[in-house]
Scaffold this motif. Structure first.
Motif, PDB file in Angstrom:
ATOM      1  N   ARG A   1     -39.751  24.918  32.255  1.00 24.94           N
ATOM      2  CA  ARG A   1     -38.985  24.778  33.503  1.00 24.94           C
ATOM      3  C   ARG A   1     -37.825  23.799  33.295  1.00 24.94           C
ATOM      4  O   ARG A   1     -36.679  24.078  33.674  1.00 24.94           O
ATOM      5  N   VAL A   2     -38.124  22.684  32.621  1.00 21.79           N
ATOM      6  CA  VAL A   2     -37.079  21.674  32.374  1.00 21.79           C
ATOM      7  C   VAL A   2     -35.988  22.259  31.479  1.00 21.79           C
ATOM      8  O   VAL A   2     -34.792  22.054  31.726  1.00 21.79           O
ATOM      9  N   VAL A   3     -36.387  22.994  30.455  1.00 18.50           N
ATOM     10  CA  VAL A   3     -35.411  23.566  29.518  1.00 18.50           C
ATOM     11  C   VAL A   3     -34.459  24.514  30.263  1.00 18.50           C
ATOM     12  O   VAL A   3     -33.246  24.511  30.038  1.00 18.50           O
ATOM     13  N   ARG A   4     -35.005  25.295  31.182  1.00 14.83           N
ATOM     14  CA  ARG A   4     -34.138  26.203  31.965  1.00 14.83           C
ATOM     15  C   ARG A   4     -33.153  25.402  32.806  1.00 14.83           C
ATOM     16  O   ARG A   4     -31.965  25.696  32.853  1.00 14.83           O
ATOM     17  N   GLU A   5     -33.659  24.349  33.458  1.00 11.75           N
ATOM     18  CA  GLU A   5     -32.779  23.547  34.320  1.00 11.75           C
ATOM     19  C   GLU A   5     -31.711  22.831  33.490  1.00 11.75           C
ATOM     20  O   GLU A   5     -30.522  22.837  33.836  1.00 11.75           O
ATOM     21  N   GLU A   6     -32.138  22.219  32.380  1.00 13.82           N
ATOM     22  CA  GLU A   6     -31.161  21.545  31.501  1.00 13.82           C
ATOM     23  C   GLU A   6     -30.105  22.549  31.020  1.00 13.82           C
ATOM     24  O   GLU A   6     -28.915  22.228  30.974  1.00 13.82           O
ATOM     25  N   GLY A   7     -30.561  23.745  30.651  1.00  7.74           N
ATOM     26  CA  GLY A   7     -29.642  24.768  30.140  1.00  7.74           C
ATOM     27  C   GLY A   7     -28.588  25.133  31.167  1.00  7.74           C
ATOM     28  O   GLY A   7     -27.393  25.233  30.854  1.00  7.74           O
ATOM     29  N   ASP A   8     -29.023  25.319  32.425  1.00 14.62           N
ATOM     30  CA  ASP A   8     -28.069  25.661  33.495  1.00 14.62           C
ATOM     31  C   ASP A   8     -27.046  24.544  33.667  1.00 14.62           C
ATOM     32  O   ASP A   8     -25.836  24.789  33.775  1.00 14.62           O
ATOM     33  N   VAL A   9     -27.549  23.303  33.673  1.00 15.83           N
ATOM     34  CA  VAL A   9     -26.626  22.170  33.901  1.00 15.83           C
ATOM     35  C   VAL A   9     -25.680  22.030  32.697  1.00 15.83           C
ATOM     36  O   VAL A   9     -24.470  21.841  32.853  1.00 15.83           O
ATOM     37  N   PHE A  10     -26.227  22.153  31.501  1.00 11.67           N
ATOM     38  CA  PHE A  10     -25.444  21.987  30.271  1.00 11.67           C
ATOM     39  C   PHE A  10     -24.309  23.012  30.214  1.00 11.67           C
ATOM     40  O   PHE A  10     -23.143  22.663  29.985  1.00 11.67           O
ATOM     41  N   VAL A  11     -24.657  24.285  30.449  1.00  9.42           N
ATOM     42  CA  VAL A  11     -23.642  25.346  30.401  1.00  9.42           C
ATOM     43  C   VAL A  11     -22.568  25.079  31.459  1.00  9.42           C
ATOM     44  O   VAL A  11     -21.365  25.219  31.203  1.00  9.42           O
ATOM     45  N   GLY A  12     -23.003  24.658  32.627  1.00  8.96           N
ATOM     46  CA  GLY A  12     -22.039  24.345  33.699  1.00  8.96           C
ATOM     47  C   GLY A  12     -21.127  23.198  33.306  1.00  8.96           C
ATOM     48  O   GLY A  12     -19.927  23.211  33.560  1.00  8.96           O
ATOM     49  N   ARG A  13     -21.682  22.205  32.634  1.00  9.60           N
ATOM     50  CA  ARG A  13     -20.887  21.022  32.294  1.00  9.60           C
ATOM     51  C   ARG A  13     -19.815  21.324  31.242  1.00  9.60           C
ATOM     52  O   ARG A  13     -18.781  20.661  31.211  1.00  9.60           O
ATOM     53  N   LEU A  14     -20.071  22.316  30.370  1.00 12.46           N
ATOM     54  CA  LEU A  14     -19.120  22.590  29.290  1.00 12.46           C
ATOM     55  C   LEU A  14     -17.720  22.905  29.794  1.00 12.46           C
ATOM     56  O   LEU A  14     -16.739  22.665  29.095  1.00 12.46           O
ATOM     57  N   SER A  15     -17.634  23.444  31.029  1.00 12.21           N
ATOM     58  CA  SER A  15     -16.290  23.785  31.534  1.00 12.21           C
ATOM     59  C   SER A  15     -15.756  22.734  32.504  1.00 12.21           C
ATOM     60  O   SER A  15     -14.719  22.940  33.128  1.00 12.21           O
ATOM     61  N   THR A  16     -16.439  21.591  32.616  1.00 16.19           N
ATOM     62  CA  THR A  16     -15.913  20.543  33.498  1.00 16.19           C
ATOM     63  C   THR A  16     -14.731  19.840  32.819  1.00 16.19           C
ATOM     64  O   THR A  16     -14.684  19.742  31.584  1.00 16.19           O
ATOM     65  N   PRO A  17     -13.795  19.329  33.625  1.00 13.61           N
ATOM     66  CA  PRO A  17     -12.675  18.573  33.031  1.00 13.61           C
ATOM     67  C   PRO A  17     -13.161  17.402  32.184  1.00 13.61           C
ATOM     68  O   PRO A  17     -12.560  17.092  31.150  1.00 13.61           O
ATOM     69  N   GLU A  18     -14.260  16.749  32.580  1.00 13.39           N
ATOM     70  CA  GLU A  18     -14.789  15.612  31.792  1.00 13.39           C
ATOM     71  C   GLU A  18     -15.166  16.068  30.379  1.00 13.39           C
ATOM     72  O   GLU A  18     -14.823  15.417  29.383  1.00 13.39           O
ATOM     73  N   ALA A  19     -15.880  17.194  30.300  1.00 14.12           N
ATOM     74  CA  ALA A  19     -16.327  17.665  28.978  1.00 14.12           C
ATOM     75  C   ALA A  19     -15.152  18.172  28.157  1.00 14.12           C
ATOM     76  O   ALA A  19     -15.085  17.929  26.940  1.00 14.12           O
ATOM     77  N   ILE A  20     -14.223  18.848  28.809  1.00  9.62           N
ATOM     78  CA  ILE A  20     -13.059  19.345  28.055  1.00  9.62           C
ATOM     79  C   ILE A  20     -12.271  18.162  27.489  1.00  9.62           C
ATOM     80  O   ILE A  20     -11.823  18.189  26.340  1.00  9.62           O
ATOM     81  N   GLU A  21     -12.165  17.082  28.277  1.00 11.96           N
ATOM     82  CA  GLU A  21     -11.507  15.868  27.778  1.00 11.96           C
ATOM     83  C   GLU A  21     -12.267  15.309  26.560  1.00 11.96           C
ATOM     84  O   GLU A  21     -11.667  14.992  25.530  1.00 11.96           O
ATOM     85  N   ALA A  22     -13.591  15.238  26.671  1.00 12.58           N
ATOM     86  CA  ALA A  22     -14.392  14.639  25.587  1.00 12.58           C
ATOM     87  C   ALA A  22     -14.341  15.499  24.324  1.00 12.58           C
ATOM     88  O   ALA A  22     -14.170  14.973  23.213  1.00 12.58           O
ATOM     89  N   LEU A  23     -14.479  16.806  24.476  1.00 15.18           N
ATOM     90  CA  LEU A  23     -14.515  17.689  23.306  1.00 15.18           C
ATOM     91  C   LEU A  23     -13.125  17.769  22.665  1.00 15.18           C
ATOM     92  O   LEU A  23     -12.985  17.763  21.443  1.00 15.18           O
ATOM     93  N   SER A  24     -12.076  17.834  23.515  1.00 10.49           N
ATOM     94  CA  SER A  24     -10.711  17.867  22.972  1.00 10.49           C
ATOM     95  C   SER A  24     -10.407  16.568  22.235  1.00 10.49           C
ATOM     96  O   SER A  24      -9.743  16.564  21.195  1.00 10.49           O
ATOM     97  N   ALA A  25     -10.899  15.441  22.786  1.00  9.38           N
ATOM     98  CA  ALA A  25     -10.646  14.149  22.142  1.00  9.38           C
ATOM     99  C   ALA A  25     -11.206  14.158  20.724  1.00  9.38           C
ATOM    100  O   ALA A  25     -10.570  13.656  19.794  1.00  9.38           O
ATOM    101  N   PHE A  26     -12.405  14.762  20.533  1.00  7.84           N
ATOM    102  CA  PHE A  26     -12.978  14.823  19.186  1.00  7.84           C
ATOM    103  C   PHE A  26     -12.050  15.604  18.264  1.00  7.84           C
ATOM    104  O   PHE A  26     -11.742  15.157  17.152  1.00  7.84           O
ATOM    105  N   THR A  27     -11.566  16.761  18.729  1.00  6.21           N
ATOM    106  CA  THR A  27     -10.736  17.583  17.842  1.00  6.21           C
ATOM    107  C   THR A  27      -9.379  16.911  17.589  1.00  6.21           C
ATOM    108  O   THR A  27      -8.755  17.148  16.570  1.00  6.21           O
ATOM    109  N   GLN A  28      -8.954  16.071  18.534  1.00  9.66           N
ATOM    110  CA  GLN A  28      -7.661  15.380  18.356  1.00  9.66           C
ATOM    111  C   GLN A  28      -7.835  13.994  17.730  1.00  9.66           C
ATOM    112  O   GLN A  28      -6.889  13.211  17.675  1.00  9.66           O
ATOM    113  N   ARG A  29      -9.052  13.702  17.297  1.00  9.39           N
ATOM    114  CA  ARG A  29      -9.372  12.423  16.635  1.00  9.39           C
ATOM    115  C   ARG A  29      -8.933  11.220  17.463  1.00  9.39           C
ATOM    116  O   ARG A  29      -8.245  10.308  16.988  1.00  9.39           O
ATOM    117  N   ARG A  30      -9.298  11.238  18.734  1.00 10.34           N
ATOM    118  CA  ARG A  30      -9.014  10.086  19.584  1.00 10.34           C
ATOM    119  C   ARG A  30     -10.234   9.828  20.461  1.00 10.34           C
ATOM    120  O   ARG A  30     -11.143  10.664  20.535  1.00 10.34           O
TER     121      ARG A  30
END
Ligand code: COA
Length: 257
Positions: free
Chosen positions: A220-249
């Motif tokens: 049950r927890v894995v399903r809930e975490e999965g839903d939240v995780f997938v949702g978070r990937l398209s948030t501006p916060e995550a896009i900022e964090a992931l882009s920062a890694f690729t831009q080495r900042r």
């Protein structure tokens, strides 16, 4: 099968070796698919009695490939990473892990679903999900507080503190701590061989019984975490964090409320 996953067979032992060292064994969708296919096939193959997951003597994995996260993010239960982790969680036979060097993100999470975990003393484990504006995955928000208590788990999951193989052993994330990477790979292979000499159905029922008290809650927890995780990937916060890694900042979260 992805060229970055080596599938080795030695009698009843199937070894899945992460083999993308130029990218610190960062895991792509193709690699997860290869791991999922191999585990699903091994589940149904009675000649496979034990599975070992390993990297090299100085690198387990840098976790999910962050470029892949941006280009082809997982979207739900049919995505390769979900298939792989489901196959691992449901795997009825013993799984041995050999961990040396970095074991980041899912590289640490997956250990919580293995049975015998051998780790090099100076391995570097870390779950920087919040640091990447994501959230814990595949049961870590449930299993880690259960193992370590909330306060220590919060340091690892909320703050993303790194920890050593030595600490992983002291905290029960790993069962055996070895002097270095070569000794870790060797001991894991030996531990897998020891399991091969035991009665396979006794191992399988015992593994099932160990997980039975909490497996429904974990799913049950894995399903809930999965839903939240997938949702978070398209948030501006995550896009900022992931882009920062690729831009080495460093990511800049100051604009988010
Ligand atoms: N995704 C994509 N590429 C990655 C990666 C990842 N998770 N981790 C490492 N790489 C790449 C680096 O970009 C670099 O590529 P380049 O040679 O083309 O520049 C290469 O792998 C080597 O990595 P580097 O950082 O130079 O190695 P290192 O030994 O200094 O550090 C790590 C190793 C694992 C500590 C560091 O790479 C790291 O922190 N990676 C990110 C871990 C992470 O946040 N994972 C996601 C968890 S959800």
């Amino acid at each position: 099968m992805s060229e970055h996953i080596l599938v080795e067979r030695e009698q009843g032992l199937l070894t899945l070796r992460l083999n993308r060292l130029d990218k610190k064994n960062a895991l792509t969708a193709a690699m997860y698919a290869g791991l999922a296919d191999a585990l699903e096939a091994a589940e149904g193959d009675s000649s496979v009695r034990v599975v070992m997951i390993a990297g090299s003597a100085d690198c387990f994995t840098a976790g999910n490939d962050i470029v892949d996260f941006l280009e082809q993010p997982p979207t739900g239960p049919d995505s390769p990473v979900f298939r792989f982790m489901r196959a691992l969680m449901d795997f009825s036979k013993p799984v041995v892990a050999a961990v040396a060097g970095p074991a980041v993100g899912i590289g640490t999470t997956l250990l919580l679903h293995c049975d015998l975990v051998c780790v090099s003393r100076d391995a570097k484990l870390k779950m920087p999900f919040v640091n990447l504006a994501l959230c814990p995955e595949f049961g870590s928000s449930y299993l880690l507080p259960r193992l370590l208590g909330h306060a220590r788990a919060a340091q690892l999951l909320l703050r993303g503190d790194g920890f050593t193989g030595e600490q992983a052993g002291a905290w029960g994330i790993a069962g055996e701590v070895l002097a270095d990477g070569a000794a870790t790979l060797e001991r894991a292979r030996q531990a897998a061989q020891e399991l091969l000499s035991l009665a396979p159905s006794a191992l399988a029922v015992s593994k099932r019984l160990m997980k039975a008290p909490y497996i429904d809650e974990l799913r049950r927890v894995v399903r809930e975490e999965g839903d939240v995780f997938v949702g978070r990937l398209s948030t501006p916060e995550a896009i900022e964090a992931l882009s920062a890694f690729t831009q080495r900042r460093q990511p800049d979260f100051s604009k988010f409320i």
